[in-house]
Design a protein around this motif. Structure first.
Motif, PDB file in Angstrom:
ATOM      1  N   LYS A 198       1.081  -1.924  -0.111  1.00  0.00           N
ATOM      2  CA  LYS A 198      -0.218   0.382   0.098  1.00  0.00           C
ATOM      3  C   LYS A 198       1.081   1.161  -0.104  1.00  0.00           C
ATOM      4  O   LYS A 198       2.006   1.362   0.538  1.00  0.00           O
ATOM      5  CB  LYS A 198      -0.756  -0.189   1.434  1.00  0.00           C
ATOM      6  N   TRP A 199       0.048   2.419  -0.971  1.00  0.00           N
ATOM      7  CA  TRP A 199       1.086   3.366  -0.922  1.00  0.00           C
ATOM      8  C   TRP A 199       0.314   4.347  -0.572  1.00  0.00           C
ATOM      9  O   TRP A 199      -0.718   4.526  -1.112  1.00  0.00           O
ATOM     10  CB  TRP A 199       1.802   3.396  -2.236  1.00  0.00           C
ATOM     11  N   LEU A 200       0.975   5.624  -0.326  1.00  0.00           N
ATOM     12  CA  LEU A 200      -0.198   7.145  -0.247  1.00  0.00           C
ATOM     13  C   LEU A 200       0.958   8.343  -1.606  1.00  0.00           C
ATOM     14  O   LEU A 200       2.376   8.540  -0.541  1.00  0.00           O
ATOM     15  CB  LEU A 200       0.534   7.523   1.408  1.00  0.00           C
ATOM     16  N   GLU A 201       0.427   9.250  -2.109  1.00  0.00           N
ATOM     17  CA  GLU A 201       1.102  10.359  -2.785  1.00  0.00           C
ATOM     18  C   GLU A 201       1.382  11.264  -2.072  1.00  0.00           C
ATOM     19  O   GLU A 201       0.645  11.735  -0.844  1.00  0.00           O
ATOM     20  CB  GLU A 201       0.544   9.976  -3.976  1.00  0.00           C
ATOM     21  N   ILE A 202       2.712  11.748  -1.266  1.00  0.00           N
ATOM     22  CA  ILE A 202       3.547  12.823  -1.222  1.00  0.00           C
ATOM     23  C   ILE A 202       2.917  13.732  -1.067  1.00  0.00           C
ATOM     24  O   ILE A 202       3.002  13.781  -2.318  1.00  0.00           O
ATOM     25  CB  ILE A 202       4.673  12.658  -0.549  1.00  0.00           C
ATOM     26  N   ASP A 203       2.379  15.231  -0.869  1.00  0.00           N
ATOM     27  CA  ASP A 203       1.868  16.268  -1.232  1.00  0.00           C
ATOM     28  C   ASP A 203       3.379  17.127  -1.774  1.00  0.00           C
ATOM     29  O   ASP A 203       4.173  17.775  -1.295  1.00  0.00           O
ATOM     30  CB  ASP A 203       1.875  16.811   0.026  1.00  0.00           C
ATOM     31  N   PRO A 204       3.383  16.861  -3.645  1.00  0.00           N
ATOM     32  CA  PRO A 204       4.774  17.934  -3.748  1.00  0.00           C
ATOM     33  C   PRO A 204       5.219  18.854  -3.040  1.00  0.00           C
ATOM     34  O   PRO A 204       6.033  19.532  -3.332  1.00  0.00           O
ATOM     35  CB  PRO A 204       4.057  17.951  -5.012  1.00  0.00           C
ATOM     36  N   SER A 205       4.033  19.860  -2.220  1.00  0.00           N
ATOM     37  CA  SER A 205       4.144  20.914  -2.059  1.00  0.00           C
ATOM     38  C   SER A 205       5.358  20.948  -0.814  1.00  0.00           C
ATOM     39  O   SER A 205       5.933  22.114  -0.161  1.00  0.00           O
ATOM     40  CB  SER A 205       3.531  21.978  -1.496  1.00  0.00           C
ATOM     41  N   THR A 206       5.227  19.858  -0.279  1.00  0.00           N
ATOM     42  CA  THR A 206       6.285  19.339   1.259  1.00  0.00           C
ATOM     43  C   THR A 206       8.005  19.219   0.857  1.00  0.00           C
ATOM     44  O   THR A 206       8.541  18.864   1.508  1.00  0.00           O
ATOM     45  CB  THR A 206       5.885  19.061   2.053  1.00  0.00           C
ATOM     46  N   TYR A 207       8.326  19.433  -0.852  1.00  0.00           N
ATOM     47  CA  TYR A 207       9.589  18.344  -0.940  1.00  0.00           C
ATOM     48  C   TYR A 207      10.113  19.941  -1.914  1.00  0.00           C
ATOM     49  O   TYR A 207       8.989  20.040  -3.162  1.00  0.00           O
ATOM     50  CB  TYR A 207      10.037  17.390  -1.418  1.00  0.00           C
ATOM     51  N   ARG A 208      11.124  19.377  -2.145  1.00  0.00           N
ATOM     52  CA  ARG A 208      11.099  20.045  -3.136  1.00  0.00           C
ATOM     53  C   ARG A 208      11.257  19.688  -4.640  1.00  0.00           C
ATOM     54  O   ARG A 208      11.377  18.763  -4.639  1.00  0.00           O
ATOM     55  CB  ARG A 208      13.170  21.358  -3.538  1.00  0.00           C
ATOM     56  N   SER A 209      11.035  20.412  -5.714  1.00  0.00           N
ATOM     57  CA  SER A 209      11.025  20.097  -6.660  1.00  0.00           C
ATOM     58  C   SER A 209      11.912  19.162  -7.535  1.00  0.00           C
ATOM     59  O   SER A 209      13.213  19.206  -7.751  1.00  0.00           O
ATOM     60  CB  SER A 209      10.799  20.893  -8.325  1.00  0.00           C
ATOM     61  N   ILE A 210      11.744  17.841  -7.871  1.00  0.00           N
ATOM     62  CA  ILE A 210      11.961  16.684  -8.287  1.00  0.00           C
ATOM     63  C   ILE A 210      12.561  17.043  -9.883  1.00  0.00           C
ATOM     64  O   ILE A 210      12.070  15.884 -10.658  1.00  0.00           O
ATOM     65  CB  ILE A 210      11.618  15.065  -7.906  1.00  0.00           C
ATOM     66  N   ASP A 211      13.282  17.784 -10.500  1.00  0.00           N
ATOM     67  CA  ASP A 211      13.088  18.471 -11.551  1.00  0.00           C
ATOM     68  C   ASP A 211      14.910  17.046 -12.636  1.00  0.00           C
ATOM     69  O   ASP A 211      16.115  17.690 -12.110  1.00  0.00           O
ATOM     70  CB  ASP A 211      13.987  19.683 -12.134  1.00  0.00           C
ATOM     71  N   GLN A 212      14.088  16.159 -13.574  1.00  0.00           N
ATOM     72  CA  GLN A 212      15.151  14.975 -13.901  1.00  0.00           C
ATOM     73  C   GLN A 212      15.549  15.583 -14.869  1.00  0.00           C
ATOM     74  O   GLN A 212      14.976  15.542 -15.693  1.00  0.00           O
ATOM     75  CB  GLN A 212      14.877  13.726 -13.693  1.00  0.00           C
ATOM     76  N   GLY A 213      16.969  15.615 -14.996  1.00  0.00           N
ATOM     77  CA  GLY A 213      17.946  15.914 -16.289  1.00  0.00           C
ATOM     78  C   GLY A 213      18.842  14.724 -16.620  1.00  0.00           C
ATOM     79  O   GLY A 213      18.817  13.794 -16.213  1.00  0.00           O
ATOM     80  N   VAL A 214      18.607  15.351 -18.292  1.00  0.00           N
ATOM     81  CA  VAL A 214      19.756  14.315 -18.837  1.00  0.00           C
ATOM     82  C   VAL A 214      20.642  14.702 -19.801  1.00  0.00           C
ATOM     83  O   VAL A 214      19.897  16.178 -20.211  1.00  0.00           O
ATOM     84  CB  VAL A 214      18.740  13.025 -19.840  1.00  0.00           C
ATOM     85  N   VAL A 215      21.566  14.081 -20.070  1.00  0.00           N
ATOM     86  CA  VAL A 215      22.876  14.613 -20.421  1.00  0.00           C
ATOM     87  C   VAL A 215      23.465  13.611 -21.194  1.00  0.00           C
ATOM     88  O   VAL A 215      23.371  12.383 -21.198  1.00  0.00           O
ATOM     89  CB  VAL A 215      23.567  15.766 -19.448  1.00  0.00           C
ATOM     90  N   LEU A 216      23.699  14.301 -22.801  1.00  0.00           N
ATOM     91  CA  LEU A 216      24.736  13.652 -23.330  1.00  0.00           C
ATOM     92  C   LEU A 216      25.833  13.431 -23.155  1.00  0.00           C
ATOM     93  O   LEU A 216      26.800  14.662 -23.203  1.00  0.00           O
ATOM     94  CB  LEU A 216      23.598  13.985 -25.265  1.00  0.00           C
ATOM     95  N   LEU A 217      26.523  12.740 -23.189  1.00  0.00           N
ATOM     96  CA  LEU A 217      27.852  12.420 -22.699  1.00  0.00           C
ATOM     97  C   LEU A 217      29.058  12.737 -23.964  1.00  0.00           C
ATOM     98  O   LEU A 217      28.914  11.447 -25.561  1.00  0.00           O
ATOM     99  CB  LEU A 217      28.083  11.451 -21.737  1.00  0.00           C
ATOM    100  N   LYS A 218      29.814  13.456 -23.636  1.00  0.00           N
ATOM    101  CA  LYS A 218      30.627  12.835 -24.853  1.00  0.00           C
ATOM    102  C   LYS A 218      32.171  11.973 -24.741  1.00  0.00           C
ATOM    103  O   LYS A 218      32.042  11.328 -23.988  1.00  0.00           O
ATOM    104  CB  LYS A 218      32.217  13.970 -24.813  1.00  0.00           C
ATOM    105  N   LYS A 219      32.241  11.485 -25.940  1.00  0.00           N
ATOM    106  CA  LYS A 219      32.503  10.246 -26.415  1.00  0.00           C
ATOM    107  C   LYS A 219      33.917  10.519 -27.542  1.00  0.00           C
ATOM    108  O   LYS A 219      33.697  10.623 -29.165  1.00  0.00           O
ATOM    109  CB  LYS A 219      32.050   8.591 -26.883  1.00  0.00           C
ATOM    110  N   GLU A 220      34.171  10.886 -27.188  1.00  0.00           N
ATOM    111  CA  GLU A 220      35.985  11.019 -28.273  1.00  0.00           C
ATOM    112  C   GLU A 220      36.476  10.257 -28.642  1.00  0.00           C
ATOM    113  O   GLU A 220      36.568   8.969 -28.187  1.00  0.00           O
ATOM    114  CB  GLU A 220      37.338  11.736 -27.878  1.00  0.00           C
TER     115      GLU A 220
END
Length: 251
Positions: A198-220
């Motif tokens: 069982k689970w409960l969604e946590i109110d998003p206003s109670t934690y900092r926004s989890i902005d998930q980022g992606v980056v393309l890596l250099k490959k010499e």
């Protein structure tokens, strides 16, 4: 005979992971909260482009350290923007990171007798509360935000058990080593875990926004066009549908 046997054992994992030519496989370093969603994303990507993807799953902090030490990854899919930005600032990225989704935090238990709530965290019968290590995992940072917001930290700090990542935190919860814990909504909505506990969604206003980022890596010395294809795919309508199904917010 013995040496031949050991040679086969050593080569077997490599053969299993390379269904196509090595140049047609990309390696994606993936934050643990994305473990299940990323499997669905890479399967959809392969249908479109016939390119295999190998997933390396860990906490964002550990993956960042590995990339800085020269790990041969093609794309880094982080659980926040801090770590992809660190990769970019280190000169290891082809361009600046982008937000591909925003994550949600939930409180999860496998104990059917527990009514999931934040109040219960301070009850004596709750002996262990699992969360990802806030030093390396953004979802752990979010969990600490919640405990501080509701002024629970002093009451529960001796109960906290830290996973190296969301993946290990999930193991604590599903094995009942911890009666309850914080995890990503994408985990409880995954086909592998849906309907379990069982689970409960946590109110998003109670934690900092989890902005998930992606980056393309250099490959010499290596063509990154296949990795670029996957990077672009993350922002497609098909990928957004998958991310939505796993409980992520996308723009």
């Amino acid at each position: 005979m013995k040496s031949t046997f050991f040679t086969f054992i050593l080569l077997l994992p490599i053969c299993l992971s390379c269904q196509q030519k090595p140049t047609e496989k990309i390696t994606i370093a993936t934050a643990a909260n994305m473990q299940f969603a990323m499997k669905a994303l890479t399967e959809a990507f392969k249908e479109y482009h016939q390119i295999d993807c190998e997933l390396i799953i860990s906490s964002s902090g550990k993956l960042t350290a590995q990339i800085k030490e020269g790990a041969p990854y093609d794309v880094f899919v982080g659980a926040n923007m801090k770590y992809p930005e660190a990769i970019f600032q280190s000169g290891l990225a082809a361009h600046s990171p982008r937000i591909y989704a925003k994550g949600k935090l939930v409180l999860w238990t496998m104990d059917e007798e527990i009514e999931v709530s934040l109040d219960i965290l301070s009850f004596p019968e709750i002996d262990h509360i699992a969360l990802a290590n806030p030093k390396t995992a953004p979802y752990g940072i979010a969990a600490m935000d919640v405990l501080n917001h509701y002024q629970l930290i002093d009451q529960v700090k001796e109960k906290l058990v830290y996973g190296e990542s969301i993946a290990q935190t999930n193991q604590f919860i599903t094995s009942k080593a911890a009666k309850i814990g914080f995890t990503a909504m994408s985990v409880v909505l995954s086909p592998e875990m849906k309907g379990k506990g069982k689970w409960l969604e946590i109110d998003p206003s109670t934690y900092r926004s989890i902005d998930q980022g992606v980056v393309l890596l250099k490959k010499e010395g290596k063509d990154i066009k296949d990795a670029q294809l996957f990077y672009d795919f993350l922002f497609s309508s098909e990928a957004h549908k998958i991310l939505n199904d796993y409980g992520y917010l996308v723009e």
